[in-house]
Design an enzyme around this catalytic site. Structure first.
Site, PDB file in Angstrom:
ATOM      1  N   GLU A   1       0.825  -1.220   0.000  1.00  0.00           N
ATOM      2  CA  GLU A   1       0.000   0.000   0.000  1.00  0.00           C
ATOM      3  C   GLU A   1       0.856   1.266   0.000  1.00  0.00           C
ATOM      4  O   GLU A   1       1.276   1.743   1.051  1.00  0.00           O
ATOM      5  CB  GLU A   1      -0.926   0.020   1.228  1.00  0.00           C
ATOM      6  CG  GLU A   1      -1.807   1.276   1.255  1.00  0.00           C
ATOM      7  CD  GLU A   1      -2.765   1.333   2.451  1.00  0.00           C
ATOM      8  OE1 GLU A   1      -2.667   0.481   3.344  1.00  0.00           O
ATOM      9  OE2 GLU A   1      -3.599   2.246   2.474  1.00  0.00           O
TER      10      GLU A   1
ATOM     11  N   LYS B   1      -2.546  -1.925  -3.134  1.00  0.00           N
ATOM     12  CA  LYS B   1      -3.596  -1.071  -2.549  1.00  0.00           C
ATOM     13  C   LYS B   1      -3.218   0.391  -2.763  1.00  0.00           C
ATOM     14  O   LYS B   1      -2.500   0.984  -1.963  1.00  0.00           O
ATOM     15  CB  LYS B   1      -3.734  -1.394  -1.058  1.00  0.00           C
ATOM     16  CG  LYS B   1      -4.716  -0.497  -0.316  1.00  0.00           C
ATOM     17  CD  LYS B   1      -5.153  -1.107   1.009  1.00  0.00           C
ATOM     18  CE  LYS B   1      -5.979  -0.122   1.809  1.00  0.00           C
ATOM     19  NZ  LYS B   1      -6.671  -0.734   2.934  1.00  0.00           N
TER      20      LYS B   1
HETATM   21  P1  13P Z   1      -9.439   4.185   4.291  1.00  0.00           P
HETATM   22  O1  13P Z   1     -10.283   3.435   3.297  1.00  0.00           O
HETATM   23  O2  13P Z   1     -10.235   4.775   5.427  1.00  0.00           O
HETATM   24  O3  13P Z   1      -8.483   5.135   3.653  1.00  0.00           O
HETATM   25  O4  13P Z   1      -8.542   3.089   5.018  1.00  0.00           O
HETATM   26  C1  13P Z   1      -7.931   2.128   4.267  1.00  0.00           C
HETATM   27  C2  13P Z   1      -6.634   1.782   4.865  1.00  0.00           C
HETATM   28  O5  13P Z   1      -6.413   0.647   5.220  1.00  0.00           O
HETATM   29  C3  13P Z   1      -5.599   2.820   4.970  1.00  0.00           C
HETATM   30  O6  13P Z   1      -4.377   2.240   5.283  1.00  0.00           O
END
Ligand code: 13P
Length: 336
Positions: free
Chosen positions: A175, A217
């Site tokens: 991510e 992500k």
């Molecule tokens: P949000 O969808 O609230 O941005 O959170 C996703 C997430 O895991 C951020 O690290």
């Protein structure tokens, strides 16, 4: 098909997506404070278990990212949380980074930590039932940011993390989040997000990560929240698909977006358009925290014993996201 590829597909196939319920205790306390609920371990598991035992979980949530506290908690039937999730066919996952800290050599950028002892922690989480993991790097956009230093050090950390996770037979969620904060244009977001993602994959390849067993992500392509030049949802979707098509190697099976502060409806509508325009082989689904939980949390805070009412709200949101992940959502479905 490798075992890791199978896990990634099980999480994201058939319109399913991920519930990001891995808020740290600090973040969860902020969320609870905003609705005036006391942030105790009991209340945190009560809210989360209310969602985990809903109908929508079985139908629309292929994986749940847990926090260290939650993966070790028990449900009220005495089962462990991972066992409870596995029983309903949802994969338990775990956030394994230990947060973003000040990056030495940069005034205002962050590097995500958590590599120390990671191999041992992963063994423990795998024994507890985890099938996948998450690590989040964060990047700001402004005049000098993200710097080459931040792009390269976060990519290196993400790759070392991903290699260790695969060694433990789990699927790493990679991510790299380019934040919405700021007044940058959507074009800047496109350029910086592309650069960040490309660098991540360069490092993943260098560290011999099996790309068929990775879930990316990313953020969607948006103008900064303070920018006067906001773009339409259509443009967001087109730019997001273009960016990912150009930056993500084709072996990657799936992409699960974060919601990043978009409203529930905006995150749903954008995902729906992304799937309408998706001319790649990637599954494009959701890994939402706030955009799946916000309304449910608000409702639950009024009466924390009303599991049924809370679940109804969560089920609806999860169903809308699942339809969006298949390009089958429309606004009128929100009113049913
Ligand atoms: P949000 O969808 O609230 O941005 O959170 C996703 C997430 O895991 C951020 O690290």
């Amino acid at each position: 098909m490798t075992k890791l590829n199978q896990i990634a597909l099980k999480i994201l196939e058939n319109g399913k997506g991920i519930l990001a319920a891995d808020e740290s205790t600090g973040t969860m306390t902020k969320r609870f404070d905003s609705v005036k609920v006391k942030s105790t371990p009991e209340n945190r598991i009560l809210f989360r278990e209310t969602l985990f035992s809903s109908d929508g979980m079985k139908k629309y949530i292929g994986g749940v990212i847990l926090y260290d506290e939650t993966i070790k908690q028990k449900s009220n039937t005495g089962k462990s949380i991972p066992d409870m999730l596995l029983e309903i066919g949802s994969c338990p996952g775990i956030k394994v980074d230990t947060g973003a800290k000040q990056l030495a050599g940069s005034l205002n950028e962050k590097i995500t930590e958590g590599l120390d002892n990671l191999r041992d922690r992963l063994k423990e989480y795998s024994k507890l039932g985890a099938k996948f993991t998450k690590w989040r790097g964060v990047y700001n956009i402004n005049k000098d940011c993200p710097s080459k230093l931040s792009i390269s050090s976060n990519a290196h950390a993400l790759a070392r993390y991903a290699a260790l996770v695969q060694e433990s037979d789990m699927v790493p969620i990679v991510e790299p989040e380019v934040l919405m904060e700021g007044n940058h244009s959507a074009d800047e977001c496109f350029n910086k997000t592309s650069e960040v993602i490309k660098k991540c994959f360069d490092e993943l390849i260098l560290h011999k990560v099996d790309l068929t067993g990775v879930i990316l992500k990313p953020n969607m392509i948006l103008a900064g929240i303070n920018s006067k030049n906001q773009i339409s949802n259509d443009e967001t979707a087109r730019l997001t698909v273009k960016c990912l098509k150009e930056s993500v190697p084709s072996e990657v099976p799936g992409i699960a977006f974060l919601s990043g502060g978009q409203s529930e409806i905006q995150a749903t509508e954008n995902l729906n358009l992304i799937n309408k325009f998706n001319n790649t082989k990637f599954i494009m689904s959701y890994s939402y925290g706030r955009a799946l939980q916000q309304s449910a949390l608000k409702y639950w805070s009024k009466d924390t014993k009303d599991a049924e009412g809370t679940q109804k709200i969560f089920d609806h949101r999860a169903k809308m996201c699942s339809l969006a992940a298949q390009g089958k959502w429309s606004k009128n479905l929100e009113n049913i």
